[in-house]
Write a protein that holds these residues in place. Structure first.
Motif, short mmCIF file in Angstrom:
data_model
loop_
_atom_site.label_atom_id
_atom_site.label_comp_id
_atom_site.label_asym_id
_atom_site.label_seq_id
_atom_site.Cartn_x
_atom_site.Cartn_y
_atom_site.Cartn_z
N VAL A 2 21.20 18.38 -6.40
CA VAL A 2 20.51 17.11 -6.46
C VAL A 2 19.32 17.14 -5.52
O VAL A 2 19.44 17.50 -4.35
CB VAL A 2 21.45 15.96 -6.05
N ARG A 3 18.14 16.79 -6.01
CA ARG A 3 16.94 16.74 -5.17
C ARG A 3 16.74 15.31 -4.71
O ARG A 3 16.62 14.40 -5.53
CB ARG A 3 15.72 17.23 -5.94
N LEU A 4 16.71 15.11 -3.40
CA LEU A 4 16.58 13.79 -2.81
C LEU A 4 15.26 13.68 -2.06
O LEU A 4 14.90 14.59 -1.30
CB LEU A 4 17.74 13.53 -1.85
N VAL A 5 14.57 12.57 -2.24
CA VAL A 5 13.28 12.36 -1.58
C VAL A 5 13.30 11.00 -0.89
O VAL A 5 13.38 9.95 -1.56
CB VAL A 5 12.12 12.43 -2.59
N GLU A 6 13.20 11.04 0.45
CA GLU A 6 13.18 9.80 1.23
C GLU A 6 11.76 9.30 1.41
O GLU A 6 10.81 10.09 1.44
CB GLU A 6 13.79 10.02 2.62
N SER A 7 11.64 7.98 1.58
CA SER A 7 10.35 7.37 1.89
C SER A 7 10.60 6.07 2.64
O SER A 7 11.74 5.58 2.68
CB SER A 7 9.55 7.11 0.62
N GLY A 8 9.53 5.54 3.23
CA GLY A 8 9.64 4.24 3.89
C GLY A 8 9.68 4.28 5.40
O GLY A 8 9.69 3.23 6.05
N GLY A 9 9.73 5.48 5.97
CA GLY A 9 9.73 5.56 7.43
C GLY A 9 8.38 5.19 8.01
O GLY A 9 7.40 5.00 7.29
N GLY A 10 8.34 5.07 9.34
CA GLY A 10 7.09 4.74 9.99
C GLY A 10 7.30 4.27 11.40
O GLY A 10 8.38 4.45 11.98
N LEU A 11 6.26 3.68 11.95
CA LEU A 11 6.28 3.17 13.32
C LEU A 11 6.38 1.64 13.26
O LEU A 11 5.62 0.99 12.54
CB LEU A 11 5.01 3.59 14.04
N VAL A 12 7.30 1.10 14.04
CA VAL A 12 7.52 -0.34 14.06
C VAL A 12 7.87 -0.77 15.47
O VAL A 12 8.44 0.02 16.24
CB VAL A 12 8.62 -0.74 13.05
N GLN A 13 7.54 -1.98 15.80
CA GLN A 13 7.90 -2.51 17.12
C GLN A 13 9.36 -2.94 17.14
O GLN A 13 9.94 -3.27 16.09
CB GLN A 13 7.01 -3.69 17.47
N ALA A 14 9.93 -2.94 18.31
CA ALA A 14 11.31 -3.41 18.47
C ALA A 14 11.44 -4.83 17.90
O ALA A 14 10.57 -5.67 18.11
CB ALA A 14 11.71 -3.38 19.93
N GLY A 15 12.53 -5.04 17.18
CA GLY A 15 12.75 -6.32 16.52
C GLY A 15 12.23 -6.37 15.10
O GLY A 15 12.53 -7.32 14.36
N GLY A 16 11.47 -5.36 14.72
CA GLY A 16 10.90 -5.32 13.38
C GLY A 16 11.86 -4.77 12.35
O GLY A 16 13.03 -4.49 12.63
N SER A 17 11.34 -4.59 11.13
CA SER A 17 12.16 -4.13 10.01
C SER A 17 11.45 -3.01 9.25
O SER A 17 10.22 -2.93 9.23
CB SER A 17 12.42 -5.29 9.04
#
Length: 124
Positions: A2-17
């Protein structure tokens, strides 16, 4: 395999989503238990969350319970991790994984397919 591809990561401030996604083109996605793990520098890969094939059962590490929500859309061959109230200690590379075992799984050894990971950085 199974080939899995993640996305959506990044830099966020504490308390963020952030919302992570993991997509696969495998047509039998619904036959796999899915999980999210994370690994910070110098640490072992740790369990974050798992969801059963139908999505009816979920499991969370104590450190994220009440803040993170795992879900899946079998029609889209995608699993998600909604992360709220993020803390600096959530900073890590987040990995999506697939297991042919039935039911939610916590051990990395229960998963035989892994994505390449997506970086999540939470600033204080």
């Amino acid at each position: 395999q199974v080939r899995l591809v993640e996305s959506g990561g990044g830099l966020v401030q504490a308390g963020g989503s952030l919302k992570l996604s993991c997509a696969t083109s495998r047509l039998t996605f619904s036959m796999y238990t899915m999980g999210w793990f994370r690994q910070a520098p110098g640490t072992e890969r740790e369990f974050v969350s798992s969801i059963s094939r139908s999505g009816g059962n979920t499991d969370y590490a104590d450190s994220v319970k009440g803040r993170f929500t795992i879900s899946r859309d079998n029609a889209k061959n995608t699993v998600y991790l909604q992360m709220n109230s993020l803390k600096p200690e959530d900073t890590a590379v987040y990995y999506c994984a697939a297991s042919i075992r039935v039911g939610v799984q916590r051990s990395p050894s229960d998963y035989n397919n892994w994505g390449q990971g997506t970086q999540v950085t939470v600033s204080s």
